[in-house]
Design a protein around this motif. Structure first.
Motif, short mmCIF file in Angstrom:
data_model
loop_
_atom_site.label_atom_id
_atom_site.label_comp_id
_atom_site.label_asym_id
_atom_site.label_seq_id
_atom_site.Cartn_x
_atom_site.Cartn_y
_atom_site.Cartn_z
N LYS A 161 0.82 -1.21 0.00
CA LYS A 161 0.00 0.00 0.00
C LYS A 161 0.85 1.25 0.00
O LYS A 161 0.63 2.18 -0.78
CB LYS A 161 -0.93 0.00 1.22
CG LYS A 161 -1.85 1.21 1.28
CD LYS A 161 -2.76 1.14 2.49
CE LYS A 161 -3.69 2.35 2.54
NZ LYS A 161 -4.59 2.29 3.72
N ASN A 162 1.85 1.30 0.89
CA ASN A 162 2.70 2.47 0.99
C ASN A 162 3.96 2.09 1.79
O ASN A 162 4.19 0.93 2.11
CB ASN A 162 1.95 3.63 1.67
CG ASN A 162 1.25 3.19 2.95
OD1 ASN A 162 1.73 2.32 3.67
ND2 ASN A 162 0.11 3.78 3.22
N HIS A 165 3.30 0.39 5.15
CA HIS A 165 2.96 -1.02 4.97
C HIS A 165 4.23 -1.87 4.82
O HIS A 165 4.36 -2.94 5.41
CB HIS A 165 2.05 -1.18 3.75
CG HIS A 165 1.54 -2.56 3.55
ND1 HIS A 165 0.99 -2.99 2.35
CD2 HIS A 165 1.50 -3.65 4.38
CE1 HIS A 165 0.64 -4.25 2.47
NE2 HIS A 165 0.93 -4.67 3.68
N LEU A 166 5.17 -1.36 4.01
CA LEU A 166 6.44 -2.07 3.82
C LEU A 166 7.21 -2.19 5.13
O LEU A 166 7.73 -3.26 5.45
CB LEU A 166 7.28 -1.35 2.77
CG LEU A 166 8.71 -1.87 2.58
CD1 LEU A 166 8.69 -3.31 2.09
CD2 LEU A 166 9.48 -0.99 1.60
N LEU A 167 7.26 -1.12 5.90
CA LEU A 167 7.99 -1.14 7.18
C LEU A 167 7.37 -2.11 8.16
O LEU A 167 8.09 -2.77 8.94
CB LEU A 167 8.03 0.27 7.77
CG LEU A 167 8.86 1.30 7.00
CD1 LEU A 167 8.74 2.67 7.66
CD2 LEU A 167 10.32 0.88 6.93
N SER A 168 6.05 -2.22 8.14
CA SER A 168 5.39 -3.17 9.05
C SER A 168 5.73 -4.61 8.68
O SER A 168 5.87 -5.47 9.54
CB SER A 168 3.87 -2.97 9.01
OG SER A 168 3.35 -3.30 7.74
#
Length: 218
Positions: A161-162, A165-168
């Motif tokens: 998504k953004n 989202h990638l960091l999570s």
């Protein structure tokens, strides 16, 4: 008891001086420059008009993605689309509201422009081509198709998504020393997607959805 309200503190004033307003007016009326938003990171770019035109010509001269048309295809395309919409309405796939939404009796022509990638090169930044589809023949059709495809896109294992989202995802990932975090930039991403392969991918997920009816219409 009536109390008179003091609204003076809510008044707003002009935050630009006379000289600043004159400078902005001069820039706006200068036919030798082009002012556009930067491609990334915010801000604006003021460029020489000659450079803007030369970059436009460079982008559009790529015959792999662009070609010159002898005439505007909007009218015959619109006729084909209206016939498809009428067919969908006649068979009950589309209701009256959907038929009205998808039909564009007087579509406008798309506008082509580009934003400069100043994050890659400040001296001679390349342009990122943009096609404005506001009021275009397929604008509402694209929104309609996107509505149905969202359910599949959100479930794809490659969906991001953004940045948050990638960091999570990375936060829960077990990292070892042999791994490398690599980024890449794809040139002309959407133009490089083959239409036939894209349609096959869409059809694969639609056919697997037993809740989707009338898939032949797509």
């Amino acid at each position: 008891m009536l109390v008179e309200q003091d609204n003076s503190k809510y008044t707003t004033g002009d935050n630009l001086s006379w000289k600043e307003k004159q400078a902005l007016k001069a820039l706006k009326n200068n036919s030798d420059i082009v002012i556009k938003s930067a491609d990334k990171g915010g801000g604006i770019v003021i460029m020489n008009k000659e450079y803007y035109i030369s970059e436009l010509n460079r982008i559009l001269s790529d015959r792999e993605y662009y070609r010159t048309l002898k005439e505007d295809p909007t009218i015959p395309f619109n006729k084909t689309l209206l016939e498809l919409i009428d067919s969908g309405y006649a068979t009950g796939i589309l209701d009256k509201r959907e038929k009205h939404f998808l039909a564009t009796p007087h579509p406008s022509m798309s506008q082509f422009y580009f934003l400069l990638k100043i994050h890659t090169n400040l001296e001679q930044p390349p342009g990122r081509p943009i096609i404005s589809g506001i009021g275009l023949l397929t604008s509402n059709l694209s929104a309609y198709v996107d509505f149905f495809l969202q359910r599949y896109v959100l479930k794809l294992p490659s969906y991001l998504k953004n940045t948050t989202h990638l960091l999570s995802i990375l936060d829960s990932f077990h990292w070892v020393d042999v791994y490398l975090l690599v980024t890449l930039d794809v040139s002309a991403l959407y133009s490089n997607i083959k239409h036939e392969l894209g349609l096959l991918a869409v059809d694969h997920f639609i056919q697997a959805d037993i809740t989707m009816l009338n898939t032949h219409f797509f």
